[in-house]
Motif scaffolding. Structure first.
Motif, PDB file in Angstrom:
ATOM      1  N   SER A  21      -3.890 -46.493  -2.748  1.00 23.70           N
ATOM      2  CA  SER A  21      -5.262 -46.974  -2.625  1.00 23.70           C
ATOM      3  C   SER A  21      -6.131 -46.594  -3.815  1.00 23.70           C
ATOM      4  O   SER A  21      -7.185 -47.197  -4.028  1.00 23.70           O
ATOM      5  CB  SER A  21      -5.903 -46.477  -1.327  1.00 23.70           C
ATOM      6  N   VAL A  22      -5.710 -45.599  -4.606  1.00 23.38           N
ATOM      7  CA  VAL A  22      -6.434 -45.279  -5.840  1.00 23.38           C
ATOM      8  C   VAL A  22      -5.628 -45.656  -7.083  1.00 23.38           C
ATOM      9  O   VAL A  22      -6.190 -46.080  -8.093  1.00 23.38           O
ATOM     10  CB  VAL A  22      -6.829 -43.787  -5.916  1.00 23.38           C
ATOM     11  N   VAL A  23      -4.316 -45.525  -7.010  1.00 27.45           N
ATOM     12  CA  VAL A  23      -3.482 -45.817  -8.181  1.00 27.45           C
ATOM     13  C   VAL A  23      -3.581 -47.289  -8.564  1.00 27.45           C
ATOM     14  O   VAL A  23      -3.761 -47.639  -9.740  1.00 27.45           O
ATOM     15  CB  VAL A  23      -2.011 -45.449  -7.909  1.00 27.45           C
ATOM     16  N   LEU A  24      -3.475 -48.171  -7.592  1.00 26.08           N
ATOM     17  CA  LEU A  24      -3.489 -49.607  -7.857  1.00 26.08           C
ATOM     18  C   LEU A  24      -4.786 -50.073  -8.514  1.00 26.08           C
ATOM     19  O   LEU A  24      -4.741 -50.744  -9.557  1.00 26.08           O
ATOM     20  CB  LEU A  24      -3.215 -50.372  -6.559  1.00 26.08           C
ATOM     21  N   PRO A  25      -5.966 -49.753  -7.965  1.00 27.29           N
ATOM     22  CA  PRO A  25      -7.194 -50.226  -8.617  1.00 27.29           C
ATOM     23  C   PRO A  25      -7.434 -49.605  -9.991  1.00 27.29           C
ATOM     24  O   PRO A  25      -7.943 -50.274 -10.897  1.00 27.29           O
ATOM     25  CB  PRO A  25      -8.306 -49.839  -7.632  1.00 27.29           C
ATOM     26  N   ILE A  26      -7.074 -48.350 -10.175  1.00 32.65           N
ATOM     27  CA  ILE A  26      -7.299 -47.718 -11.477  1.00 32.65           C
ATOM     28  C   ILE A  26      -6.421 -48.355 -12.550  1.00 32.65           C
ATOM     29  O   ILE A  26      -6.904 -48.757 -13.625  1.00 32.65           O
ATOM     30  CB  ILE A  26      -7.054 -46.201 -11.403  1.00 32.65           C
ATOM     31  N   LEU A  27      -5.131 -48.488 -12.284  1.00 30.59           N
ATOM     32  CA  LEU A  27      -4.247 -49.078 -13.285  1.00 30.59           C
ATOM     33  C   LEU A  27      -4.545 -50.559 -13.478  1.00 30.59           C
ATOM     34  O   LEU A  27      -4.438 -51.084 -14.597  1.00 30.59           O
ATOM     35  CB  LEU A  27      -2.785 -48.879 -12.887  1.00 30.59           C
ATOM     36  N   VAL A 103       8.959 -43.244 -17.696  1.00 29.64           N
ATOM     37  CA  VAL A 103       9.207 -42.931 -16.288  1.00 29.64           C
ATOM     38  C   VAL A 103       8.412 -41.674 -15.942  1.00 29.64           C
ATOM     39  O   VAL A 103       8.800 -40.561 -16.299  1.00 29.64           O
ATOM     40  CB  VAL A 103      10.699 -42.712 -15.997  1.00 29.64           C
ATOM     41  N   LEU A 104       7.280 -41.872 -15.294  1.00 24.72           N
ATOM     42  CA  LEU A 104       6.427 -40.759 -14.872  1.00 24.72           C
ATOM     43  C   LEU A 104       6.775 -40.404 -13.439  1.00 24.72           C
ATOM     44  O   LEU A 104       6.659 -41.242 -12.534  1.00 24.72           O
ATOM     45  CB  LEU A 104       4.947 -41.154 -14.974  1.00 24.72           C
ATOM     46  N   ILE A 105       7.224 -39.178 -13.224  1.00 26.13           N
ATOM     47  CA  ILE A 105       7.520 -38.710 -11.871  1.00 26.13           C
ATOM     48  C   ILE A 105       6.589 -37.549 -11.540  1.00 26.13           C
ATOM     49  O   ILE A 105       6.601 -36.514 -12.204  1.00 26.13           O
ATOM     50  CB  ILE A 105       8.989 -38.264 -11.716  1.00 26.13           C
ATOM     51  N   ASP A 106       5.772 -37.771 -10.530  1.00 26.23           N
ATOM     52  CA  ASP A 106       4.934 -36.714  -9.964  1.00 26.23           C
ATOM     53  C   ASP A 106       5.627 -36.268  -8.680  1.00 26.23           C
ATOM     54  O   ASP A 106       5.547 -36.953  -7.672  1.00 26.23           O
ATOM     55  CB  ASP A 106       3.534 -37.259  -9.676  1.00 26.23           C
ATOM     56  N   PRO A 107       6.330 -35.126  -8.703  1.00 25.52           N
ATOM     57  CA  PRO A 107       7.147 -34.721  -7.545  1.00 25.52           C
ATOM     58  C   PRO A 107       6.284 -34.182  -6.408  1.00 25.52           C
ATOM     59  O   PRO A 107       6.399 -33.025  -6.003  1.00 25.52           O
ATOM     60  CB  PRO A 107       8.051 -33.637  -8.129  1.00 25.52           C
ATOM     61  N   ALA A 108       5.430 -35.049  -5.896  1.00 25.78           N
ATOM     62  CA  ALA A 108       4.446 -34.647  -4.886  1.00 25.78           C
ATOM     63  C   ALA A 108       5.145 -34.188  -3.619  1.00 25.78           C
ATOM     64  O   ALA A 108       5.573 -35.001  -2.810  1.00 25.78           O
ATOM     65  CB  ALA A 108       3.509 -35.811  -4.605  1.00 25.78           C
ATOM     66  N   GLY A 209     -13.601 -29.220  -2.618  1.00 26.56           N
ATOM     67  CA  GLY A 209     -12.263 -29.753  -2.844  1.00 26.56           C
ATOM     68  C   GLY A 209     -12.112 -31.106  -2.182  1.00 26.56           C
ATOM     69  O   GLY A 209     -12.648 -31.333  -1.089  1.00 26.56           O
ATOM     70  N   PHE A 210     -11.399 -32.014  -2.862  1.00 21.89           N
ATOM     71  CA  PHE A 210     -11.215 -33.367  -2.344  1.00 21.89           C
ATOM     72  C   PHE A 210      -9.729 -33.717  -2.329  1.00 21.89           C
ATOM     73  O   PHE A 210      -8.980 -33.325  -3.231  1.00 21.89           O
ATOM     74  CB  PHE A 210     -11.943 -34.394  -3.221  1.00 21.89           C
ATOM     75  N   PHE A 211      -9.321 -34.479  -1.339  1.00 23.23           N
ATOM     76  CA  PHE A 211      -7.979 -35.035  -1.342  1.00 23.23           C
ATOM     77  C   PHE A 211      -7.925 -36.193  -2.340  1.00 23.23           C
ATOM     78  O   PHE A 211      -8.915 -36.893  -2.554  1.00 23.23           O
ATOM     79  CB  PHE A 211      -7.609 -35.530   0.061  1.00 23.23           C
ATOM     80  N   GLY A 212      -6.756 -36.395  -2.949  1.00 21.38           N
ATOM     81  CA  GLY A 212      -6.554 -37.536  -3.828  1.00 21.38           C
ATOM     82  C   GLY A 212      -6.818 -37.297  -5.301  1.00 21.38           C
ATOM     83  O   GLY A 212      -6.568 -38.180  -6.127  1.00 21.38           O
ATOM     84  N   THR A 213      -7.320 -36.111  -5.664  1.00 21.13           N
ATOM     85  CA  THR A 213      -7.621 -35.885  -7.076  1.00 21.13           C
ATOM     86  C   THR A 213      -6.355 -35.894  -7.938  1.00 21.13           C
ATOM     87  O   THR A 213      -6.389 -36.333  -9.094  1.00 21.13           O
ATOM     88  CB  THR A 213      -8.369 -34.551  -7.275  1.00 21.13           C
ATOM     89  N   GLY A 214      -5.233 -35.428  -7.378  1.00 22.10           N
ATOM     90  CA  GLY A 214      -3.984 -35.452  -8.137  1.00 22.10           C
ATOM     91  C   GLY A 214      -3.516 -36.866  -8.430  1.00 22.10           C
ATOM     92  O   GLY A 214      -3.037 -37.162  -9.535  1.00 22.10           O
ATOM     93  N   ASP A 215      -3.668 -37.774  -7.453  1.00 21.38           N
ATOM     94  CA  ASP A 215      -3.299 -39.171  -7.664  1.00 21.38           C
ATOM     95  C   ASP A 215      -4.204 -39.827  -8.698  1.00 21.38           C
ATOM     96  O   ASP A 215      -3.742 -40.627  -9.525  1.00 21.38           O
ATOM     97  CB  ASP A 215      -3.390 -39.940  -6.340  1.00 21.38           C
ATOM     98  N   ILE A 216      -5.489 -39.505  -8.648  1.00 21.68           N
ATOM     99  CA  ILE A 216      -6.429 -40.044  -9.628  1.00 21.68           C
ATOM    100  C   ILE A 216      -6.077 -39.527 -11.020  1.00 21.68           C
ATOM    101  O   ILE A 216      -6.038 -40.282 -11.998  1.00 21.68           O
ATOM    102  CB  ILE A 216      -7.877 -39.667  -9.250  1.00 21.68           C
ATOM    103  N   PHE A 217      -5.812 -38.231 -11.111  1.00 19.49           N
ATOM    104  CA  PHE A 217      -5.457 -37.632 -12.402  1.00 19.49           C
ATOM    105  C   PHE A 217      -4.227 -38.315 -12.996  1.00 19.49           C
ATOM    106  O   PHE A 217      -4.224 -38.729 -14.163  1.00 19.49           O
ATOM    107  CB  PHE A 217      -5.198 -36.133 -12.230  1.00 19.49           C
ATOM    108  N   ALA A 218      -3.163 -38.449 -12.203  1.00 19.83           N
ATOM    109  CA  ALA A 218      -1.921 -39.033 -12.707  1.00 19.83           C
ATOM    110  C   ALA A 218      -2.124 -40.482 -13.130  1.00 19.83           C
ATOM    111  O   ALA A 218      -1.560 -40.930 -14.138  1.00 19.83           O
ATOM    112  CB  ALA A 218      -0.824 -38.924 -11.650  1.00 19.83           C
TER     113      ALA A 218
END
Length: 279
Positions: A21-27, A103-108, A209-218
């Motif tokens: 929900s954040v990765v798609l609109p940002i990219l 190939v970016l892997i974020d091992p969440a 603190g907020f959820f989703g900041t790691g996804d936004i960062f990546a």
């Protein structure tokens, strides 16, 4: 051959600004033509919303990718985020699909010294196999330690650099970036280790603190890197973007994530996308 842009594979949480929900609109806003291979649909993300629903889509992933192969779609980059057990198995069983230039892997899978809910040691062991395909790996301190079979250590630039070096050598990964390092009550940082050099960055810690900041960062990191910024510059841009998003977030439930849209105008100006009528 069809240019599929960037392939993103992770879950979609119907509520809460995380994962797709954040990765798609940002990219997409950054002009990178994102294509998605969703791993699951959740009613909410798994952070403190209670018993969320979970629809596993791993059985559909093979059918989707088979159709893409028939269409001869080519992806310049692959971004793997949170997968879950079945989707991780899919990627391990279909390693030939991981053949992109980037190939970016974020091992969440873990944070603050603990595994995420529903994941276990077997997941760590399987993730160790997958990250061998990464050209860029972006774990946090806990994930880095678990991937190396260690207990999480103190949060410092020196310790993070050592972990990144070990990951690069052990798994033959050209670029390892450890993110979200809790340095002090007032500072966080990132460390990067590549085949050529090492570097580190620090930023001021914002309250709350907020959820989703790691996804936004990546997402912003990948967008910047694909717009030909260096790894270090891309990390700096991503960190600045997350800060802007948080500062522009009104008082709300932190589970809903920061207001990433507030920083898009600033981000797009960096590579001349905004108001470019010829694009």
């Amino acid at each position: 051959m069809i240019d599929g842009g960037v392939l993103i594979s992770q879950d979609l949480s119907c509520m809460g600004q995380v994962s797709l929900s954040v990765v798609l609109p940002i990219l997409g806003a950054c002009g990178l033509k994102p294509t998605v291979l969703p791993t699951a649909i959740l009613s909410t993300h798994t952070g403190s919303f209670g018993n969320n629903t979970y629809l596993d889509l791993s059985h559909e992933m093979a059918q989707i990718t088979k159709h893409w192969q028939e269409l001869d779609i080519d992806f310049e980059a692959l971004y793997l985020g949170y997968l879950g057990k079945n989707a991780l198995d899919f990627w391990l069983q279909n390693k030939e699909l991981v053949n992109q230039k980037i190939v970016l892997i974020d091992p969440a899978m873990a944070d603050h010294g603990k595994m995420y809910r529903g994941l276990d040691q077997q997941y760590v062991e399987e993730m160790r196999q997958l990250i061998k395909k990464a050209t860029i790996l972006t774990p946090n301190m806990t994930e880095a330690a678990f991937l190396l079979g260690k207990k999480p250590e103190e949060n410092s630039i020196q310790t993070a650099t050592s972990l990144a070096q070990e990951l690069m050598v052990k798994f033959n990964i050209p670029n390892v970036i450890i993110t979200g390092i809790d340095l002090t009550d007032d500072q966080i940082g990132e460390v990067g280790v590549t085949e050529e050099k090492e570097w580190s960055l620090t930023q001021g810690r914002l309250p709350g603190g907020f959820f989703g900041t790691g996804d936004i960062f990546a997402s912003v990191f990948l967008a910047a890197f694909m717009h030909h910024y260096s790894l270090k510059e891309s990390c700096s841009i991503a960190a600045d973007f997350v800060e802007r998003a948080i500062l522009n977030t009104p008082k709300q439930d932190p589970r809903l994530g920061p207001n990433y849209a507030a920083g898009l105008s600033w981000l797009l100006k960096r590579w001349g996308i905004e108001n470019n009528e010829n694009r």
